[in-house]
Design an enzyme around this catalytic site. Structure first.
Site, PDB file in Angstrom:
ATOM      1  N   THR A 129      -3.214 -38.992 -42.627  1.00  0.00           N
ATOM      2  CA  THR A 129      -3.625 -38.985 -43.866  1.00  0.00           C
ATOM      3  C   THR A 129      -4.885 -38.319 -44.063  1.00  0.00           C
ATOM      4  O   THR A 129      -5.603 -38.988 -43.261  1.00  0.00           O
ATOM      5  CB  THR A 129      -3.207 -40.213 -44.627  1.00  0.00           C
ATOM      6  N   ASP A 131      -6.801 -38.829 -46.453  1.00  0.00           N
ATOM      7  CA  ASP A 131      -7.806 -39.750 -47.333  1.00  0.00           C
ATOM      8  C   ASP A 131      -8.432 -40.818 -46.464  1.00  0.00           C
ATOM      9  O   ASP A 131      -9.314 -41.378 -46.973  1.00  0.00           O
ATOM     10  CB  ASP A 131      -6.573 -40.388 -48.366  1.00  0.00           C
ATOM     11  N   ARG A 158     -22.319 -24.031 -53.888  1.00  0.00           N
ATOM     12  CA  ARG A 158     -24.023 -24.127 -54.279  1.00  0.00           C
ATOM     13  C   ARG A 158     -24.637 -22.856 -54.341  1.00  0.00           C
ATOM     14  O   ARG A 158     -25.723 -22.880 -55.029  1.00  0.00           O
ATOM     15  CB  ARG A 158     -24.487 -25.049 -53.160  1.00  0.00           C
ATOM     16  N   GLY A 174      -8.129 -37.909 -52.771  1.00  0.00           N
ATOM     17  CA  GLY A 174      -8.704 -39.166 -52.558  1.00  0.00           C
ATOM     18  C   GLY A 174      -8.593 -39.882 -54.020  1.00  0.00           C
ATOM     19  O   GLY A 174      -9.451 -40.609 -54.618  1.00  0.00           O
ATOM     20  N   GLY A 189     -25.153 -32.455 -49.133  1.00  0.00           N
ATOM     21  CA  GLY A 189     -26.262 -32.723 -49.901  1.00  0.00           C
ATOM     22  C   GLY A 189     -26.076 -32.786 -51.395  1.00  0.00           C
ATOM     23  O   GLY A 189     -26.731 -32.161 -51.988  1.00  0.00           O
ATOM     24  N   LYS A 215     -35.872 -32.500 -64.800  1.00  0.00           N
ATOM     25  CA  LYS A 215     -36.353 -31.487 -65.682  1.00  0.00           C
ATOM     26  C   LYS A 215     -36.487 -30.259 -64.665  1.00  0.00           C
ATOM     27  O   LYS A 215     -36.050 -29.159 -65.324  1.00  0.00           O
ATOM     28  CB  LYS A 215     -37.486 -31.956 -66.561  1.00  0.00           C
ATOM     29  N   GLU A 226     -10.147 -37.007 -57.043  1.00  0.00           N
ATOM     30  CA  GLU A 226      -9.073 -36.776 -58.147  1.00  0.00           C
ATOM     31  C   GLU A 226      -8.541 -37.963 -58.805  1.00  0.00           C
ATOM     32  O   GLU A 226      -8.693 -38.869 -58.350  1.00  0.00           O
ATOM     33  CB  GLU A 226      -8.064 -35.857 -57.378  1.00  0.00           C
ATOM     34  N   ARG A 249     -19.783 -25.872 -64.803  1.00  0.00           N
ATOM     35  CA  ARG A 249     -18.499 -25.354 -64.158  1.00  0.00           C
ATOM     36  C   ARG A 249     -17.555 -26.548 -63.329  1.00  0.00           C
ATOM     37  O   ARG A 249     -18.311 -27.590 -62.990  1.00  0.00           O
ATOM     38  CB  ARG A 249     -18.682 -24.077 -63.408  1.00  0.00           C
ATOM     39  N   LEU A 256      -6.074 -26.561 -50.564  1.00  0.00           N
ATOM     40  CA  LEU A 256      -6.528 -26.019 -49.471  1.00  0.00           C
ATOM     41  C   LEU A 256      -7.238 -26.841 -48.475  1.00  0.00           C
ATOM     42  O   LEU A 256      -7.579 -26.859 -47.439  1.00  0.00           O
ATOM     43  CB  LEU A 256      -7.357 -24.932 -49.825  1.00  0.00           C
TER      44      LEU A 256
END
Length: 314
Positions: A129, A131, A158, A174, A189, A215, A226, A249, A256
């Site tokens: 699995t 997970d 990123r 998971g 990171g 800032k 999830e 976003r 996948l």
């Protein structure tokens, strides 16, 4: 142990990279030890329907590097019933299978445990699995590959986050275990990980927004396990409403994560526990999961593997 002459093997539940390496190791180790091997297609569903084929070493040639499972897999609601397990047991007897090796996660090994208890039938489980949530083994088959897949995806996202100064909430698998989210966040990171094991009662989003975003930093990555109620979309929607100054976003990586060529670590892990499953039967063991703890093969009783919780070290 003389009565065990034929071993059945199946994969069940969600597929995981490295399952084919385990099938290969089981088949070749079994034949080396004088056993006959019968492969069962489509998990417990195929076992109930009699989808069985005798395997030779040639049947598992050239599969160690492939993802998914050559035996296919399926969810089998009927197997959760006594009637379904009776059909499966009848197939085992008809095919002359004396012991069963099941590669899968919590639900799959629970099914093996019930079959073993009801019919006094030797079953061995392998932790397959992504997970990494099975108790008693440091890692499960497929976890390392999936972790690397997530890291690669986050690295790419990123670039866009930095270019557009956005907050990205990236949802990974998971649902009940945060190993993928936590460790992919460290590896990539990310600024934060929101995981189901966080039981402090504090609002993880508010903590992150107040402490995680400076800032001078307008772009960041948050990895979210999830969840049907509070996944990445939930947190992104809250940020849009509560912190409208940020551009947000969402990226849901989805299935996948399960695909791709297994990593070297997963191939070695799957091979070791596959051989360990045959050694367990040779030694007279039954109804255990084969795992690796501190680099050593261990045999974990089914009841512990499926009912004890594997916790993230706080």
């Amino acid at each position: 142990m003389a009565k065990i002459r034929c071993i059945g093997v199946l994969t069940s539940g969600g597929d995981a990279p490295g399952m084919n390496a385990a099938i290969r190791a089981i088949t070749r180790s079994a034949i080396c030890n004088g056993f006959k091997v019968k492969a069962i297609y489509r998990g417990y569903e195929g076992l109930m329907k009699g989808e069985v084929k005798t395997f030779t070493t040639e049947d598992v040639s050239g599969i160690i590097q492939t993802g998914g499972t050559i035996l296919r897999t399926a969810r089998a609601a009927e197997f959760r019933t006594p009637e379904g397990r009776k059909r499966a047991y009848d197939t085992l007897i008809k095919e002359g299978i004396d012991a069963l090796i099941v590669i899968g996660g919590n639900g799959s090994l629970t099914g093996a445990m019930l079959l073993a208890e009801e019919y006094d039938f030797p079953c061995i489980g392998l932790p397959g699995t992504i997970d990494n949530d099975l108790y008693g083994t440091d890692n499960t088959i497929g976890y390392d590959t999936t972790l690397n897949t997530i890291m690669d995806c986050v690295d790419k996202i990123r670039d866009t986050a930095n270019s557009h100064e956005r907050i990205f909430f990236i949802e990974v698998m998971g649902r009940d275990a945060g190993f993928l989210a936590q460790n992919s966040a460290i590896a990539a990171g990310a600024e934060a990980a929101i995981i189901p094991e966080d039981s402090t009662g504090a609002d993880q989003l508010i903590e992150f927004m107040e402490r995680g975003i400076r800032k001078s930093k307008k772009s960041c990555i948050v990895i979210v396990s999830e969840s049907p109620k509070c996944g990445a979309l939930y947190y992104a929607d809250r940020v849009n409403k509560e912190y409208p100054e940020f551009d947000v976003r969402v990226s849901i990586l989805g299935h996948l994560q399960r695909g791709g060529r297994p990593s070297a670590r997963d191939r070695v892990l799957a091979s070791r526990v596959g051989v360990g499953a045959i050694n367990a039967l040779v030694q007279g063991q039954r109804n255990v999961m084969v795992g690796i703890r501190n680099h050593e093969i261990v045999y974990v009783p089914f009841i512990e593997a499926v009912q004890k919780r594997k916790n993230i070290d706080p």
